[in-house]
Design a protein around this motif. Structure first.
Motif, PDB file in Angstrom:
ATOM      1  N   CYS A  58       7.329   2.258  -3.263  1.00 30.00           N
ATOM      2  CA  CYS A  58       6.065   1.656  -3.699  1.00 30.00           C
ATOM      3  C   CYS A  58       5.039   1.754  -2.564  1.00 30.00           C
ATOM      4  CB  CYS A  58       6.266   0.222  -4.185  1.00 30.00           C
ATOM      5  SG  CYS A  58       6.785  -0.903  -2.898  1.00 30.00           S
ATOM      6  N   ALA A  59       3.869   1.184  -2.799  1.00 29.68           N
ATOM      7  CA  ALA A  59       2.725   1.454  -1.922  1.00 29.68           C
ATOM      8  C   ALA A  59       2.723   0.710  -0.591  1.00 29.68           C
ATOM      9  CB  ALA A  59       1.427   1.167  -2.672  1.00 29.68           C
ATOM     10  N   ASN A  60       3.365  -0.444  -0.537  1.00 34.21           N
ATOM     11  CA  ASN A  60       3.404  -1.225   0.702  1.00 34.21           C
ATOM     12  C   ASN A  60       4.406  -2.372   0.537  1.00 34.21           C
ATOM     13  OD1 ASN A  60       1.881  -3.660  -0.365  1.00 34.21           O
ATOM     14  ND2 ASN A  60       0.344  -2.060  -0.679  1.00 34.21           N
ATOM     15  N   GLY A  61       4.650  -3.078   1.617  1.00 29.31           N
ATOM     16  CA  GLY A  61       5.650  -4.144   1.595  1.00 29.31           C
ATOM     17  C   GLY A  61       5.223  -5.358   0.786  1.00 29.31           C
ATOM     18  N   GLY A 181      21.002  -9.548  -1.023  1.00 27.90           N
ATOM     19  CA  GLY A 181      20.458 -10.389  -2.088  1.00 27.90           C
ATOM     20  C   GLY A 181      20.378  -9.651  -3.418  1.00 27.90           C
ATOM     21  N   THR A 182      19.759 -10.297  -4.396  1.00 32.03           N
ATOM     22  CA  THR A 182      19.569  -9.692  -5.716  1.00 32.03           C
ATOM     23  C   THR A 182      18.681  -8.451  -5.584  1.00 32.03           C
ATOM     24  OG1 THR A 182      19.407 -12.014  -6.385  1.00 32.03           O
ATOM     25  CG2 THR A 182      19.038 -10.356  -8.095  1.00 32.03           C
ATOM     26  N   ILE A 183      17.629  -8.608  -4.777  1.00 34.59           N
ATOM     27  CA  ILE A 183      16.665  -7.534  -4.516  1.00 34.59           C
ATOM     28  C   ILE A 183      16.295  -7.614  -3.035  1.00 34.59           C
ATOM     29  CG2 ILE A 183      14.369  -6.600  -5.105  1.00 34.59           C
ATOM     30  CD1 ILE A 183      14.506  -8.153  -7.751  1.00 34.59           C
ATOM     31  N   GLY A 184      15.997  -6.456  -2.437  1.00 37.75           N
ATOM     32  CA  GLY A 184      15.479  -6.447  -1.070  1.00 37.75           C
ATOM     33  C   GLY A 184      14.171  -5.668  -1.052  1.00 37.75           C
ATOM     34  N   THR A 185      13.293  -5.992  -0.117  1.00 36.83           N
ATOM     35  CA  THR A 185      12.011  -5.275  -0.045  1.00 36.83           C
ATOM     36  C   THR A 185      11.752  -4.880   1.404  1.00 36.83           C
ATOM     37  OG1 THR A 185      10.668  -7.231   0.436  1.00 36.83           O
ATOM     38  CG2 THR A 185      11.075  -6.747  -1.885  1.00 36.83           C
ATOM     39  N   THR A 186      10.976  -3.810   1.581  1.00 38.28           N
ATOM     40  CA  THR A 186      10.577  -3.481   2.946  1.00 38.28           C
ATOM     41  C   THR A 186       9.185  -2.855   2.978  1.00 38.28           C
ATOM     42  OG1 THR A 186      11.430  -2.725   5.082  1.00 38.28           O
ATOM     43  CG2 THR A 186      11.410  -1.104   3.312  1.00 38.28           C
ATOM     44  N   SER A 187       8.674  -2.719   4.196  1.00 40.08           N
ATOM     45  CA  SER A 187       7.353  -2.144   4.433  1.00 40.08           C
ATOM     46  C   SER A 187       7.508  -0.982   5.401  1.00 40.08           C
ATOM     47  CB  SER A 187       6.464  -3.207   5.080  1.00 40.08           C
ATOM     48  OG  SER A 187       5.335  -2.608   5.690  1.00 40.08           O
ATOM     49  N   PHE A 188       6.732   0.061   5.162  1.00 37.90           N
ATOM     50  CA  PHE A 188       6.677   1.183   6.119  1.00 37.90           C
ATOM     51  C   PHE A 188       5.337   1.215   6.847  1.00 37.90           C
ATOM     52  CE2 PHE A 188       9.444   2.784   2.555  1.00 37.90           C
ATOM     53  CZ  PHE A 188      10.646   2.576   3.212  1.00 37.90           C
ATOM     54  N   PHE A 189       4.692   0.069   6.975  1.00 36.15           N
ATOM     55  CA  PHE A 189       3.479  -0.056   7.794  1.00 36.15           C
ATOM     56  C   PHE A 189       3.775   0.632   9.146  1.00 36.15           C
ATOM     57  CE2 PHE A 189       0.635  -2.372  10.666  1.00 36.15           C
ATOM     58  CZ  PHE A 189      -0.548  -2.352   9.941  1.00 36.15           C
ATOM     59  N   GLY A 200       3.137   2.130   3.073  1.00 34.58           N
ATOM     60  CA  GLY A 200       4.290   2.499   2.257  1.00 34.58           C
ATOM     61  C   GLY A 200       5.208   1.305   2.136  1.00 34.58           C
ATOM     62  N   GLY A 201       6.069   1.347   1.119  1.00 32.65           N
ATOM     63  CA  GLY A 201       7.030   0.260   0.946  1.00 32.65           C
ATOM     64  C   GLY A 201       8.158   0.703   0.045  1.00 32.65           C
ATOM     65  N   ALA A 202       9.185  -0.129  -0.050  1.00 28.63           N
ATOM     66  CA  ALA A 202      10.301   0.191  -0.947  1.00 28.63           C
ATOM     67  C   ALA A 202      11.020  -1.084  -1.353  1.00 28.63           C
ATOM     68  CB  ALA A 202      11.285   1.153  -0.287  1.00 28.63           C
ATOM     69  N   ILE A 203      11.733  -0.954  -2.475  1.00 27.26           N
ATOM     70  CA  ILE A 203      12.490  -2.068  -3.043  1.00 27.26           C
ATOM     71  C   ILE A 203      13.933  -1.584  -3.225  1.00 27.26           C
ATOM     72  CG2 ILE A 203      12.543  -3.728  -4.946  1.00 27.26           C
ATOM     73  CD1 ILE A 203       9.684  -2.620  -5.659  1.00 27.26           C
ATOM     74  N   ASN A 234       0.048  -0.467 -10.327  1.00 20.04           N
ATOM     75  CA  ASN A 234       0.158   0.911  -9.878  1.00 20.04           C
ATOM     76  C   ASN A 234       0.540   0.891  -8.409  1.00 20.04           C
ATOM     77  OD1 ASN A 234      -0.108   3.609  -9.256  1.00 20.04           O
ATOM     78  ND2 ASN A 234      -2.319   3.464  -8.977  1.00 20.04           N
ATOM     79  N   SER A 235       1.766   1.232  -8.097  1.00 17.59           N
ATOM     80  CA  SER A 235       2.206   1.150  -6.714  1.00 17.59           C
ATOM     81  C   SER A 235       3.132   2.323  -6.411  1.00 17.59           C
ATOM     82  CB  SER A 235       2.911  -0.185  -6.490  1.00 17.59           C
ATOM     83  OG  SER A 235       3.078  -0.397  -5.114  1.00 17.59           O
ATOM     84  N   ARG A 236       2.644   3.246  -5.586  1.00 23.93           N
ATOM     85  CA  ARG A 236       3.408   4.465  -5.291  1.00 23.93           C
ATOM     86  C   ARG A 236       3.476   4.715  -3.798  1.00 23.93           C
ATOM     87  NH1 ARG A 236       0.364   7.002 -10.232  1.00 23.93           N
ATOM     88  NH2 ARG A 236      -1.414   6.981  -8.825  1.00 23.93           N
ATOM     89  N   LEU A 237       4.559   5.362  -3.374  1.00 24.79           N
ATOM     90  CA  LEU A 237       4.665   5.878  -2.009  1.00 24.79           C
ATOM     91  C   LEU A 237       4.180   7.315  -2.096  1.00 24.79           C
ATOM     92  CD1 LEU A 237       5.822   5.542   0.933  1.00 24.79           C
ATOM     93  CD2 LEU A 237       7.936   6.545   0.045  1.00 24.79           C
ATOM     94  N   ASP A 238       3.169   7.702  -1.322  1.00 23.97           N
ATOM     95  CA  ASP A 238       2.692   9.063  -1.532  1.00 23.97           C
ATOM     96  C   ASP A 238       3.574  10.102  -0.835  1.00 23.97           C
ATOM     97  OD1 ASP A 238       0.155   8.269   0.616  1.00 23.97           O
ATOM     98  OD2 ASP A 238       1.291  10.124   0.925  1.00 23.97           O
ATOM     99  N   THR A 239       3.502  11.316  -1.312  1.00 22.99           N
ATOM    100  CA  THR A 239       4.437  12.362  -0.891  1.00 22.99           C
ATOM    101  C   THR A 239       4.378  12.614   0.608  1.00 22.99           C
ATOM    102  OG1 THR A 239       4.026  13.389  -3.031  1.00 22.99           O
ATOM    103  CG2 THR A 239       5.231  14.700  -1.425  1.00 22.99           C
ATOM    104  N   MET A 240       3.169  12.581   1.166  1.00 21.02           N
ATOM    105  CA  MET A 240       3.023  12.859   2.589  1.00 21.02           C
ATOM    106  C   MET A 240       3.776  11.803   3.416  1.00 21.02           C
ATOM    107  SD  MET A 240       0.155  15.089   3.764  1.00 21.02           S
ATOM    108  CE  MET A 240      -1.228  14.621   2.904  1.00 21.02           C
TER     109      MET A 240
END
Ligand SMILES: *Cc1c(COP(=O)(O)O)cnc(C)c1O
Length: 374
Positions: A58-61, A181-189, A200-203, A234-240
């Motif tokens: 996803c787009a961010n944390g 946990g049930t779900i985890g989240t992170t940020s690629f700031f 960037g981010g991910a779940i 609308n939340s995406r991690l872009d290809t670059m």
């Protein structure tokens, strides 16, 4: 001596420049800027690294946290237990979704959610718990997960500061933070331990059902193009960014090791100092040192920060105002007694820590801190 920075992304980039430049150029040539192949490759590689079934980019944390909470189908007014001593994103999304943040105190040594305080804060309205692995130190997840199981409450781990951290359970099992946990989240700031060159981010989750739902939420509530089942975003991690992260992921364990070398140096320099408390290392996990944060006793913190700044040594206060005292939460009008949080808020100071520090810089920093705190 090279200039000292809180994080040194320029020198980190130089070491990977050839690979990263090529990966970025390849994306340019392919023109697959959205959902290109590197996005799926990165998700597969990260899911293998973390040993978790699903990675949703996803787009961010902050979005990651929001999408995770949206997937739980909570109702307005439902309560979400979270620490007050964290970056605002953790608690802001709770309020943004019309849910009620319930702040708990932190353990004075690990700076992470106090599990007994979580227990005391559970009510029939508690519908989620959001622990934060602050500064790279894991929450006591074994204790938290057994408490959550007792009350059947889902747990969303905010792993923005601790990607790569390992928790060891009493039966010997090891799991990475964000996958417990049930779900985890992170940020690629960019400044995070695994940082992109933009947002960037991910779940993460092991649940097929939640993974499918979160993918839909992140894509305008749609599984089939132009057919929208639910309200999403609308939340995406872009290809670059994914192409860059794919290269940097291979370095993550080296980065964590380099951060630990810095932390060990600081620990040794400040050992047994009457005015300086060095960060605790919990027995149940390693520490990935997103930050190296001291607790000062009888030291003028602003004075120390200014003294260091004069020598071109940056130092930061993470975070100067805890959640329960933020103006944005005034409407909840709840009086909290969070003594450890309040104490830390007044006394913490974070020193530079990153993957590119050398001994000369470390000696200069510790000499100056010791000089001021004598
Ligand atoms: C950085 C951070 C976030 C938010 O990440 P963004 O990518 O900046 O949205 C959330 N929680 C914590 C604890 C963080 O440190």
């Amino acid at each position: 001596m090279r200039a000292i920075q809180m994080v040194d992304l320029k020198n980190q980039y130089q070491k990977l420049k050839t690979q990263i430049d090529k990966a970025v150029m390849d994306v340019m040539e392919s023109a697959a800027f959205i959902n290109g192949k590197p996005v799926q490759d990165f998700c597969n590689n990260l899911s293998e690294y973390l040993n978790v079934k699903h990675v949703i980019p996803c787009a961010n944390g902050t979005d990651a946290l929001q999408i995770a909470l949206m997937a739980l189908d909570l109702q307005p007014g439902d309560e979400v237990i979270t620490p007050s001593f964290t970056f605002i994103a953790t608690t802001e999304v709770v309020a943004l979704l019309g849910l009620t943040p319930v702040f708990v105190d932190v353990d004075k040594d690990t700076f992470c959610m106090d599990i007994e305080d979580v227990r005391k804060s559970i009510t029939p309205k508690t519908k989620a718990i959001v622990p934060v692995h602050l500064y790279g130190q894991a929450v006591n997840m074994e204790a938290l997960m057994s408490l959550a199981a007792e009350y059947n409450i889902p747990v969303i781990e905010d792993n923005a500061q601790a990607i790569g951290c390992n928790v060891t359970f009493s039966n010997g099992t090891k799991k990475k933070t964000g996958t417990i946990g049930t779900i985890g989240t992170t940020s690629f700031f960019p400044s995070k331990n695994l940082g992109a060159y933009g947002d960037g981010g991910a779940i993460f989750t092991n649940s097929d059902e939640l993974a499918a739902k979160m993918k839909i939420i992140a894509s305008h509530g749609s599984a089939k193009r132009y057919y929208h089942e639910i309200v999403g975003c609308n939340s995406r991690l872009d290809t670059m960014q994914a192409a860059i992260l794919n290269i940097k992921l291979k370095e993550l364990d080296n980065y964590i090791a380099a951060r630990n070398v810095v932390a060990d140096y600081y620990d040794t320099a400040f050992a047994n100092h009457p005015k300086i408390q060095t960060p605790a290392r919990a027995p149940y996990s390693n520490h990935v040192f997103h930050q190296y944060t001291l607790v000062l006793e009888n030291v003028d913190r602003n004075g120390l920060q200014a003294f260091l700044a004069e020598k071109n040594i940056p130092a930061m206060i993470y975070y100067p105002v805890p959640g329960h005292k933020q103006q944005m939460f005034e409407k909840y009008n709840i009086q909290y007694e969070l003594p450890a949080t309040d104490r830390l808020t007044e006394r913490v100071i974070s020193l530079p820590i990153h993957t590119e520090m050398d001994e000369e810089q470390l000696k200069f920093i510790t000499d100056n801190v010791l000089e001021y705190c004598k």
